[in-house]
Design a protein around this motif. Structure first.
Motif, mmCIF file in Angstrom:
data_model
loop_
_atom_site.group_PDB
_atom_site.id
_atom_site.type_symbol
_atom_site.label_atom_id
_atom_site.label_comp_id
_atom_site.label_asym_id
_atom_site.label_seq_id
_atom_site.Cartn_x
_atom_site.Cartn_y
_atom_site.Cartn_z
ATOM 1 N N GLU A 10 0.853 -1.191 0.000
ATOM 2 C CA GLU A 10 0.000 0.000 0.000
ATOM 3 C C GLU A 10 0.893 1.248 0.000
ATOM 4 O O GLU A 10 1.784 1.377 0.849
ATOM 5 C CB GLU A 10 -0.899 0.035 1.241
ATOM 6 N N GLU A 12 0.655 5.465 0.115
ATOM 7 C CA GLU A 12 -0.232 6.594 0.389
ATOM 8 C C GLU A 12 0.548 7.894 0.273
ATOM 9 O O GLU A 12 1.527 8.112 0.993
ATOM 10 C CB GLU A 12 -0.818 6.490 1.804
ATOM 11 N N SER A 28 -0.673 7.354 -4.697
ATOM 12 C CA SER A 28 -1.382 6.424 -3.815
ATOM 13 C C SER A 28 -1.792 5.223 -4.659
ATOM 14 O O SER A 28 -2.372 5.378 -5.739
ATOM 15 C CB SER A 28 -2.605 7.086 -3.191
ATOM 16 N N ARG A 65 3.306 7.305 3.245
ATOM 17 C CA ARG A 65 3.290 6.070 4.026
ATOM 18 C C ARG A 65 3.369 4.878 3.068
ATOM 19 O O ARG A 65 2.758 4.882 2.003
ATOM 20 C CB ARG A 65 2.008 5.995 4.858
ATOM 21 N N ILE A 66 4.131 3.850 3.472
ATOM 22 C CA ILE A 66 4.214 2.596 2.720
ATOM 23 C C ILE A 66 3.979 1.448 3.695
ATOM 24 O O ILE A 66 4.588 1.401 4.764
ATOM 25 C CB ILE A 66 5.582 2.429 2.035
ATOM 26 N N ARG A 67 3.096 0.523 3.293
ATOM 27 C CA ARG A 67 2.825 -0.664 4.104
ATOM 28 C C ARG A 67 3.108 -1.914 3.276
ATOM 29 O O ARG A 67 2.705 -2.000 2.115
ATOM 30 C CB ARG A 67 1.364 -0.702 4.566
ATOM 31 N N VAL A 71 1.934 -3.861 7.342
ATOM 32 C CA VAL A 71 2.866 -3.330 8.333
ATOM 33 C C VAL A 71 3.593 -2.124 7.751
ATOM 34 O O VAL A 71 4.127 -2.186 6.641
ATOM 35 C CB VAL A 71 3.895 -4.412 8.755
ATOM 36 N N ASP A 72 3.632 -1.017 8.481
ATOM 37 C CA ASP A 72 4.301 0.186 8.001
ATOM 38 C C ASP A 72 5.800 -0.033 7.866
ATOM 39 O O ASP A 72 6.453 -0.554 8.786
ATOM 40 C CB ASP A 72 4.068 1.350 8.970
ATOM 41 N N VAL A 74 7.380 2.713 5.933
ATOM 42 C CA VAL A 74 7.649 4.145 5.833
ATOM 43 C C VAL A 74 6.432 4.867 6.389
ATOM 44 O O VAL A 74 5.295 4.519 6.074
ATOM 45 C CB VAL A 74 7.898 4.591 4.372
ATOM 46 N N GLY A 75 6.674 5.836 7.236
ATOM 47 C CA GLY A 75 5.590 6.623 7.806
ATOM 48 C C GLY A 75 6.155 7.773 8.608
ATOM 49 O O GLY A 75 7.373 7.975 8.636
ATOM 50 N N ARG A 85 12.925 -5.300 4.966
ATOM 51 C CA ARG A 85 11.591 -5.171 4.367
ATOM 52 C C ARG A 85 11.091 -6.455 3.705
ATOM 53 O O ARG A 85 9.954 -6.495 3.241
ATOM 54 C CB ARG A 85 11.591 -4.039 3.324
#
Length: 362
Positions: A10, A12, A28, A65-67, A71-72, A74-75, A85
Motif C-alpha cells: 500500500e 499513500e 497512492s 506512508r508505505i505498508r 505493516v508500516d 515508511v511513515g 523489508r
C-alpha cells in the motif's frame, strides 16, 4: 523452494522532489498480493524512482506512508531499512558479482543462514529456475538469458514477500526476450510472489501484468487490468500510449461526436456544440465492398509480415488515417476504396488543450 506468503503493498501520498523538481507527486496505490503489477511509462516519468522508494534505497518526501503486508515500513518518523523489508530487487543490468560463482552469487543474500541451510536454499532455487548446471560457472561465461535467470534466482533466494524488477528484459535480444519473459512470468506465478515490474513497453505490460499502472510526469495516469486500460482508456494520452490511434476532432451533439467520417456515441457529459476528440484504433478501419462505406484513397502501404499497414486519405481530412489489416489488400497506391469503421475500437474524450507538452514520445 517455499516462498514467503505473498504480501500486499500500500502506497499513500508518496512524493519525491529533487532540487525543487517534482519527480513523484502524491502517488497512492494498492498492489494486490500474489500478482504481477507493471509500472509503465516513458523515460523520466518516475517509475524507477518509485521502485527505489518501495525497495528502501531512496526515501520519499516526508508525509507519505508505505505498508508491506499491512505493516508500516515508511511513515511519520519511521523508516525500515531495505534489508528488513523482505523485498527483493532485481536490477536492470543484473548486477551480478563477477568474482563470485553462480552458486556464491545466489548465496550472497543468505549469509545469515547456517552454511548447510544456505547450500540447500541455493540448490532449491537453482532447480526451480532451471540453472542447476550453471552453479560452478562465473557471470562472464554466461549468455544474456543465463545471466537474467541467475539474477532472478538470486533475487528469489531470500524468499522475499515482494519482488521488484527494473526493466528486467530490456538487455535481451527480441527473440530471447520473449522466451525469457514467458519463463520468468511462469516462475513468478508458480511461486506466487508479489512482483512489480518496471517497463516502458506497453506490449510487454499488456502481456505480463495482472495490473498495469500507467505513469505520466510523476503521477498515475490510469491503473487497471490490461483489458481495462486498453479497451477503456481514461484519456487520449492513455489511449495513444497503449497503442497507435488516429486522432479526429469533432463536434459533440446529443451524446455523440460528429466527425467527417462518421458519428460515434460515447458516455460523456459535454455541452452540445463543444469540441470532442475521437481516438480511432487502426484496427477499427477496414476496406469494404465498392460503394459500401466512405470514399477514400490509398496513399501508402507497408507490409510487416503478420499484417499490412495502410494509409488512407479521406476528403476533407488534412491528415491520412492509418489502418492495419491481417488480410491482403489488393488495392494499389492511388486507388479508390470504400472505408468502413468498427465503432468498438473508437475512444471519445473531451477535446484536450491545444498545446499538450506531455504527449508520448515518438
Amino acid at each position: 523452494m517455499h516462498a514467503n506468503p505473498a504480501s500486499s503493498l500500500e502506497l499513500e501520498a508518496i512524493s519525491r522532489h529533487f532540487e525543487g523538481r517534482a519527480v513523484l507527486s502524491d502517488i497512492s496505490l494498492s498492489i494486490p498480493p500474489g500478482r504481477i503489477t507493471c509500472l509503465l511509462g516513458q523515460s523520466g516519468c518516475g517509475k524507477s524512482t518509485l521502485l527505489r522508494i518501495i525497495a528502501g534505497v531512496d526515501r520519499p518526501d516526508p508525509g507519505g506512508r508505505i505498508r508491506v503486508g499491512g505493516v508500516d515500513v515508511v511513515g511519520p518518523g519511521m523508516f525500515v531499512e531495505p534489508e528488513d523489508r523482505k523485498i527483493g530487487f532485481m536490477f536492470q543490468d543484473y548486477a551480478l558479482f563477477p568474482h563470485l560463482s553462480v552458486a556464491d552469487n545466489l548465496a550472497f543474500g543468505l549469509r545469515a543462514l547456517p552454511r548447510a541451510e544456505r547450500r540447500k536454499r541455493v540448490a532449491r532455487v537453482a532447480e526451480r529456475i532451471g540453472i542447476t548446471g550453471l552453479l560452478d560457472r562465473y557471470p562472464h561465461s554466461l549468455s544474456g538469458g543465463e545471466q537474467q535467470r541467475v539474477a532472478l534466482a538470486r533475487a528469489l533466494a531470500p524468499e522475499p514477500a515482494i519482488l521488484l524488477m527494473d526493466e528486467p528484459f530490456s538487455n535481451l535480444d527480441q527473440g530471447l526476450r520473449e522466451k525469457v519473459r514467458r519463463e520468468t512470468v511462469e516462475t513468478l506465478r508458480r511461486i506466487g510472489t508479489t512482483a512489480i515490474i518496471v517497463t516502458h513497453d506497453p506490449q510487454e505490460a499488456l502481456a505480463v501484468g495482472d495490473l498495469i499502472v500507467l505513469m505520466r510526469a510523476g503521477r498515475i495516469e490510469q491503473a487497471g487490468t490490461p483489458f481495462e486500460i486498453y479497451d477503456r482508456p481514461h484519456s487520449p494520452y492513455a489511449a495513444e500510449f497503449m497503442g497507435p490511434c488516429n486522432r479526429l476532432t469533432g463536434i459533440w451533439s446529443d451524446g455523440r461526436i460528429e466527425t467527417p467520417i462518421g458519428t460515434f456515441p460515447a458516455d460523456l457529459d459535454l455541452p452540445d456544440g463543444s469540441l470532442a476528440l475521437a481516438c480511432i484504433r487502426p484496427q477499427a478501419l477496414s476496406i469494404g465492398p465498392d460503394g459500401q462505406g466512405i470514399s477514400a484513397r490509398v496513399v501508402a502501404k507497408t507490409f510487416t509480415g503478420e499484417s499490412e499497414q495502410i494509409d488512407i486519405m479521406v476528403h476533407p481530412l488534412a491528415q491520412t488515417l492509418r489502418m492495419h489489416s491481417h488480410f491482403r489488400i489488393p488495392m494499389a497506391i492511388g486507388e479508390k476504396v470504400s472505408l468502413q469503421l468498427n465503432g468498438a475500437q473508437i475512444h471519445v474524450f473531451p477535446e484536450p488543450p491545444a498545446v499538450d507538452p506531455l504527449q508520448p514520445e515518438t
